[in-house]
Design an enzyme around this catalytic site. Sequence first.
Site, mmCIF file in Angstrom:
data_model
loop_
_atom_site.group_PDB
_atom_site.id
_atom_site.type_symbol
_atom_site.label_atom_id
_atom_site.label_comp_id
_atom_site.label_asym_id
_atom_site.label_seq_id
_atom_site.Cartn_x
_atom_site.Cartn_y
_atom_site.Cartn_z
ATOM 1 N N CYS A 219 16.840 11.619 -3.110
ATOM 2 C CA CYS A 219 17.198 10.366 -3.788
ATOM 3 C C CYS A 219 18.659 9.965 -3.581
ATOM 4 O O CYS A 219 18.966 8.809 -3.288
ATOM 5 C CB CYS A 219 16.841 10.419 -5.268
ATOM 6 S SG CYS A 219 17.771 11.630 -6.244
ATOM 7 N N HIS B 184 13.414 3.804 -4.082
ATOM 8 C CA HIS B 184 13.910 5.179 -4.177
ATOM 9 C C HIS B 184 13.014 6.099 -3.372
ATOM 10 O O HIS B 184 12.065 5.650 -2.727
ATOM 11 C CB HIS B 184 13.982 5.633 -5.641
ATOM 12 C CG HIS B 184 12.667 5.602 -6.356
ATOM 13 N ND1 HIS B 184 12.295 6.571 -7.257
ATOM 14 C CD2 HIS B 184 11.616 4.735 -6.317
ATOM 15 C CE1 HIS B 184 11.103 6.294 -7.758
ATOM 16 N NE2 HIS B 184 10.676 5.185 -7.188
ATOM 17 N N HIS C 124 18.032 12.073 -10.884
ATOM 18 C CA HIS C 124 17.334 11.146 -9.978
ATOM 19 C C HIS C 124 18.029 9.792 -10.023
ATOM 20 O O HIS C 124 18.452 9.328 -11.089
ATOM 21 C CB HIS C 124 15.860 10.977 -10.357
ATOM 22 C CG HIS C 124 15.108 10.157 -9.353
ATOM 23 N ND1 HIS C 124 14.793 10.636 -8.097
ATOM 24 C CD2 HIS C 124 14.658 8.877 -9.395
ATOM 25 C CE1 HIS C 124 14.152 9.681 -7.423
ATOM 26 N NE2 HIS C 124 14.059 8.608 -8.197
#
Length: 161
Positions: free
Chosen positions: A73, A133, A121
């Site tokens: 990420c 993402h 994240h």
Amino acid sequence: MLNNKFGKMVAGITLSFMILASGSLVIPSKAVHAASVSAASATSNNIIDTGKQYLGVPYKFGSSSNQTKTFDCSSFTQRLYKLNGVQLPRTAKSQSNVGRYISRSQLQPGDLVFFYSPIHHVAIYIGNGQILHTYGAPGVTISSLNSGWWSDHYTTARRVL
């Protein structure tokens, strides 16, 4: 008496010029603000458009932002922003400390969105309640921020543009 009237007239003229001058200084600053807003918008569009080119690229934890075969990420966000002149730290946690806080209701395309507590994240808000993402099996993907798992685990957002 004459000196007093003359002094008031000079003071009035001086004050009028000061007001005019200060008013003219405000106009360019609005133009500069509008230009910086449109520049940020163009940059966010470039980031999002580039990111969409990687849809489906596999997720791999610890991937380097110096390659495009896999992403995690934060390497994904780091790479996309770097291509557009914005330096981001390597991890999602570190990225959550740059820029300025943005409330969820004020999200704009290009804002970084963070999840979990502690944060681990990061995603890019792309507008219309969607995020770009990468994670797990889908790899680089677009998800809804307004319902389901991502909505439930939303933590904060930052504006870096």
